[in-house]
Design an enzyme around this catalytic site. Structure first.
Site, PDB file in Angstrom:
ATOM      1  N   ARG A 124       0.866  -1.267  -0.039  1.00  0.00           N
ATOM      2  CA  ARG A 124       0.039   0.084   0.065  1.00  0.00           C
ATOM      3  C   ARG A 124       1.014   1.227   0.169  1.00  0.00           C
ATOM      4  O   ARG A 124       0.328   2.169   0.481  1.00  0.00           O
ATOM      5  CB  ARG A 124      -0.966  -0.158   1.214  1.00  0.00           C
ATOM      6  N   LYS A 146       2.939  11.324 -11.306  1.00  0.00           N
ATOM      7  CA  LYS A 146       2.162  10.618 -12.273  1.00  0.00           C
ATOM      8  C   LYS A 146       2.813   9.168 -12.645  1.00  0.00           C
ATOM      9  O   LYS A 146       3.879   9.386 -13.091  1.00  0.00           O
ATOM     10  CB  LYS A 146       1.717  11.139 -13.411  1.00  0.00           C
ATOM     11  N   GLU A 188       9.504  18.134 -25.261  1.00  0.00           N
ATOM     12  CA  GLU A 188       8.613  18.384 -23.704  1.00  0.00           C
ATOM     13  C   GLU A 188       9.309  19.719 -23.300  1.00  0.00           C
ATOM     14  O   GLU A 188       8.366  20.469 -22.643  1.00  0.00           O
ATOM     15  CB  GLU A 188       9.082  17.322 -22.757  1.00  0.00           C
ATOM     16  N   LYS A 230       6.600  22.951 -13.659  1.00  0.00           N
ATOM     17  CA  LYS A 230       5.648  21.958 -13.515  1.00  0.00           C
ATOM     18  C   LYS A 230       5.493  22.048 -11.943  1.00  0.00           C
ATOM     19  O   LYS A 230       4.575  21.742 -11.480  1.00  0.00           O
ATOM     20  CB  LYS A 230       6.481  20.729 -13.967  1.00  0.00           C
ATOM     21  N   GLU A 240      -5.039  16.606 -10.942  1.00  0.00           N
ATOM     22  CA  GLU A 240      -5.678  16.913 -12.146  1.00  0.00           C
ATOM     23  C   GLU A 240      -7.060  16.909 -12.000  1.00  0.00           C
ATOM     24  O   GLU A 240      -7.948  16.582 -12.925  1.00  0.00           O
ATOM     25  CB  GLU A 240      -5.333  15.994 -13.139  1.00  0.00           C
ATOM     26  N   ARG A 245      -3.325  21.372 -14.214  1.00  0.00           N
ATOM     27  CA  ARG A 245      -2.482  20.342 -14.659  1.00  0.00           C
ATOM     28  C   ARG A 245      -2.736  19.725 -16.023  1.00  0.00           C
ATOM     29  O   ARG A 245      -1.864  19.507 -16.519  1.00  0.00           O
ATOM     30  CB  ARG A 245      -2.412  19.443 -13.393  1.00  0.00           C
ATOM     31  N   ASN A 249      -0.783  18.328 -20.506  1.00  0.00           N
ATOM     32  CA  ASN A 249      -1.192  17.271 -21.746  1.00  0.00           C
ATOM     33  C   ASN A 249      -1.081  17.992 -22.921  1.00  0.00           C
ATOM     34  O   ASN A 249      -1.596  17.047 -23.929  1.00  0.00           O
ATOM     35  CB  ASN A 249      -2.481  16.658 -21.476  1.00  0.00           C
ATOM     36  N   HIS A 252      -0.450  15.724 -25.907  1.00  0.00           N
ATOM     37  CA  HIS A 252      -0.468  14.286 -25.703  1.00  0.00           C
ATOM     38  C   HIS A 252      -1.797  13.594 -26.085  1.00  0.00           C
ATOM     39  O   HIS A 252      -1.509  12.267 -26.341  1.00  0.00           O
ATOM     40  CB  HIS A 252      -0.306  14.151 -24.008  1.00  0.00           C
ATOM     41  N   HIS A 256      -0.788  10.453 -28.131  1.00  0.00           N
ATOM     42  CA  HIS A 256      -1.015   9.179 -27.588  1.00  0.00           C
ATOM     43  C   HIS A 256      -1.946   8.241 -28.629  1.00  0.00           C
ATOM     44  O   HIS A 256      -1.618   7.132 -28.636  1.00  0.00           O
ATOM     45  CB  HIS A 256      -2.035   9.044 -26.171  1.00  0.00           C
ATOM     46  N   HIS A 270       7.911   8.594 -27.665  1.00  0.00           N
ATOM     47  CA  HIS A 270       6.859   9.427 -26.944  1.00  0.00           C
ATOM     48  C   HIS A 270       7.078  10.894 -27.060  1.00  0.00           C
ATOM     49  O   HIS A 270       6.184  11.589 -27.608  1.00  0.00           O
ATOM     50  CB  HIS A 270       7.051   9.129 -25.202  1.00  0.00           C
TER      51      HIS A 270
END
Length: 372
Positions: A124, A146, A188, A230, A240, A245, A249, A252, A256, A270
């Site tokens: 956990r 993330k 990026e 960031k 987010e 936030r 993206n 993206h 993606h 990427h």
């Protein structure tokens, strides 16, 4: 060396940026190493990063009387999978990792994501330290918490928010990267200027050659700037739940979809997908009358000057725009027939558009697949 604090209630941590940090891990991360005592330190490494930088890290630990227990992850996006996650968590459990221990991740975004997610679910939640070795990881994926693996339905669909305890971004590691990887990371860097700092976008365009040539002064400055941006966004909107936030993206959603269509393979890295995605976002913004077409082409020209791909027609995809848009239905933020898109009101001013119909996106992508 520069230090950026990611300010989160009860979970704040530092991102250190500078040359030579990998050789000082035993100093900078001492508080996370000391509890191991005589036990070996678990380091999960990308196969290429271990081959190129493993001995350097080993020397740092050896100087403090510490040893490493290595776990090697195959290079490439395919390692962000259920199978690799199961193998890694079993390995960590076999070594008796406790909730108070910290696992070290050496490599790019794939390793950082995989290790971060494994640590988020192991007993956990246990700690981890990021040692990012690619430009993309240093400016973006190693910071913010993330973590995720990919699924057959799409990229990063299985994951958790789990912040690292420390990030050590050694700019000297970037000298080991192939130029293609450096360019992918530079995409990026451009993103941060495009989404919220027009002056920085122009600066990155002007400094692209210096960045790609590993000018350490320029690298430390731009990486620190990106991490600072960031950190502020993450502090405001960690999970987010607001639009702040979501701006990260930019590029993206389109990117993606392209990664999914190319099978999450080395056909399209990427960062290359993000570059194409940013060009598409800019052109789609122009198509909707939000920015001038000349601004959209300014984005494409800047990325092209840096050696990044800017035309999806050049990929030779065997699909139409509707098929690409269909990949977007599995976006984590999709709602019925719409998906939130990050579009531009100006270079340096991005926003979240919630009124975009995927049918319109498909038509636009058909135009782009036939263009140029």
């Amino acid at each position: 060396m520069a230090a950026v604090n990611v300010a989160l209630a009860g979970r704040s941590y530092e991102v250190l940026v500078g040359s030579g940090l990998l050789g000082r891990v035993h100093c900078e991360a001492y508080s996370f190493l000391e509890p191991y005592g005589q036990r070996s330190i678990p380091v999960v490494a990308d196969a290429n990063a271990k081959r190129l930088l493993g001995e350097h890290l080993q020397a740092s630990f050896r100087s403090a009387g510490l040893s490493i227990d290595w776990y090697e992850v195959p290079s490439g996006e395919a390692s962000k999978s259920w199978a690799e996650l199961e193998k890694l968590t079993d390995w960590l459990l076999d070594r008796g990792i406790t909730r108070s221990d910290h696992v070290f991740a050496l490599g790019g975004g794939v390793v950082g994501d995989l290790v971060g997610f494994a640590c988020s679910i192991l007993k956990r939640g246990c700690g981890f330290v990021q040692l990012p070795t690619t430009l993309l990881a240093q400016v973006d994926s190693s910071v913010g918490g993330k973590t995720a693996i990919n699924a057959s339905a799409g990229k990063n669909l299985i994951g958790a928010f789990h912040q690292p305890a420390l990030v050590l971004a050694d700019t000297a590691c970037l000298a080991s990267l192939p130029i293609r990887e450096m360019r992918a990371g530079l995409a990026e860097v451009f993103k941060y200027g495009l989404l919220g700092d027009a002056e920085f976008f122009a600066r990155v365009d002007a400094d692209s050659n210096a960045i790609l040539s590993h000018d350490n002064t320029v690298l430390e400055s731009v990486i620190t700037h990106c991490v600072g941006m960031k950190a502020r966004i993450v502090a405001e909107d960690e999970r987010e739940t607001k639009d702040a936030r979501a701006l990260l993206n930019l590029g993206h959603t389109f990117g993606h979809a392209l990664e999914a269509e190319t099978g999450f393979s080395d056909t399209l890295l990427h960062g290359e997908a993000v570059a194409l995605g940013m060009v598409l976002a800019a052109r789609f913004s122009a198509r909707r009358g939000l920015i001038a077409q000349s601004d959209a082409e300014r984005v494409a020209d800047a990325l092209a000057r840096a050696g990044l791909p800017t035309e999806i027609a050049a990929l030779g995809l065997d699909c139409d725009g509707a098929a690409l848009a269909d990949h977007m239905r599995n976006d984590k933020k999709a709602e019925a027939t719409t998906v939130p898109f990050i579009l531009l009101r100006a270079i340096g001013e991005a926003y979240v558009a919630r009124d975009v119909e995927l049918a319109d996106v498909g038509t636009f992508l058909d135009e782009q697949l036939r263009a140029h």
